[in-house]
Design an enzyme around this catalytic site. Structure first.
Site, short mmCIF file in Angstrom:
data_model
loop_
_atom_site.label_atom_id
_atom_site.label_comp_id
_atom_site.label_asym_id
_atom_site.label_seq_id
_atom_site.Cartn_x
_atom_site.Cartn_y
_atom_site.Cartn_z
N ASP A 1 11.34 80.13 -23.88
CA ASP A 1 12.75 80.54 -23.82
C ASP A 1 13.03 81.53 -22.70
OD1 ASP A 1 11.43 82.75 -24.81
OD2 ASP A 1 12.87 83.15 -26.42
N GLU A 2 12.22 81.53 -21.67
CA GLU A 2 12.42 82.50 -20.59
C GLU A 2 12.05 81.88 -19.25
OE1 GLU A 2 11.75 87.26 -20.22
OE2 GLU A 2 9.97 86.08 -20.71
#
Length: 337
Positions: A47-48
């Site tokens: 998620d990054e």
């Protein structure tokens, strides 16, 4: 802790099954949106990711806001963004921004650190916010009164060497917000090369939209040539003011990485499919079906040879003197009398 033991200690514990398939599915959706914004994306976790948007003309805050809105609209997920001149400060800015949200809900924060303000932003932050300072090192520094990043940056060369050894100068640079680490896109051959622009205000002027389309085509051509690639499918993307988005494409007879070839096809697609007068929010150009450049030589193809020679000459000038050294006349703004 095993689930059984956890339930013994907390009988009312609410168990939620993990859904790794869904994590992967939504991660792919979000990363796809990021790569739609810029091809220079480095994914660092599920998620990054880091994005390099330095060649996009709109302000970084506008890029971030449009990206955040699109992620929410297409996935239903909130996201926070840190924006800065380098990845170190951007990451710290994002962490800082999220901590400022105390609503109990998932943060949806955009934190922008303006160029030249990196050291000022970082100076009052806790020492452990800095990459390379773990809990043990932070405790050791706090015992000596070094509680903020600014105090670390102000240490003498001798103290830095005592605390960090050969990494002392590197830590000082980080503490001042200096980081030259580039964004590393995923390894492997790219499937497409694209460039797009989201407008501050919706555009409905055909002439202006075509100028923007030409600029986007030139950036795509430049990226293709730098990567030593060419493609034979040209695609445009049009997003209207209501966020409805359409892509249209066409195949060329031969592969190309020349600006003029890309623009000619992009222009044809645009004029054919744009709903004249309807305000446009975003415009994009991409080239797909990539391979190493080659062209069928012809004794009579003097025009094609001239286009290649001209493109190479322009590339050489921009490489030596900067991308603004030469521009098309129709992209220049007339001076006021």
């Amino acid at each position: 802790m095993p689930t059984r033991e956890a339930l013994k200690l907390l009988p009312d514990l609410l168990l939620v099954r993990s859904g790794y398939r869904h994590y992967s599915e939504y991660s792919d959706k979000v990363m796809g949106i990021l790569r739609d914004t810029t091809p220079i994306v480095e994914q660092v976790s599920v998620d990054e990711a880091f994005l390099d948007v330095s060649d996009m003309p709109q302000p970084i805050g506008s890029i971030a806001l449009d990206l955040q809105k699109r992620v929410m609209q297409e996935t239903g997920l909130p996201c926070s963004l840190g924006c800065a001149t380098n990845r170190l400060v951007a990451k710290i800015a994002n962490d800082y921004g999220k901590k400022q949200v105390r609503t109990g809900r998932s943060p949806q924060k955009i934190t922008v650190i303006e160029p030249g303000k990196e050291e000022e932003f970082m100076a009052p932050l806790d020492i452990q916010a800095l990459w390379g300072v773990g809990p043990k090192t932070a405790a050791h520094l706090r015992q000596r009164g070094i509680t903020t990043i600014g105090k670390l940056a102000a240490l003498s060369d001798t103290d830095l060497k005592n605390y960090f050894g050969q990494h002392g100068e590197s830590m000082r640079r980080r503490a001042r917000g200096i980081d030259d680490t580039p964004i590393y896109p995923e390894s492997g051959d790219p499937k497409s090369v694209s460039n797009e622009m989201t407008f501050h205000e919706d555009q409905d002027d055909e002439g202006n939209l075509l100028k923007i389309l030409r600029g986007l085509s030139e950036k795509v051509g430049s990226r293709l040539r730098k990567a030593e690639l060419a493609g034979n499918v040209v695609q445009i993307k049009i997003r209207y003011s209501d966020f409805s988005t359409y892509t249209r494409q066409n195949s060329l007879k031969d592969c190309t990485n020349l600006d003029e070839d890309i623009y000619d096809e992009a222009q044809s697609l645009f004029l054919k499919h744009w709903q004249s007068g309807r305000p446009v929010r975003l415009l994009g150009v991409s080239v797909t079906n990539l391979e190493k450049p080659h062209r069928q030589l012809s004794l009579w193809d003097d025009q094609g040879n001239k286009k290649e020679e001209l493109t190479k000459a322009v590339d050489d000038l921009r490489e030596r003197f900067g991308k603004d050294i030469i521009k098309r006349a129709d992209t220049l703004k007339p001076k006021k009398p």
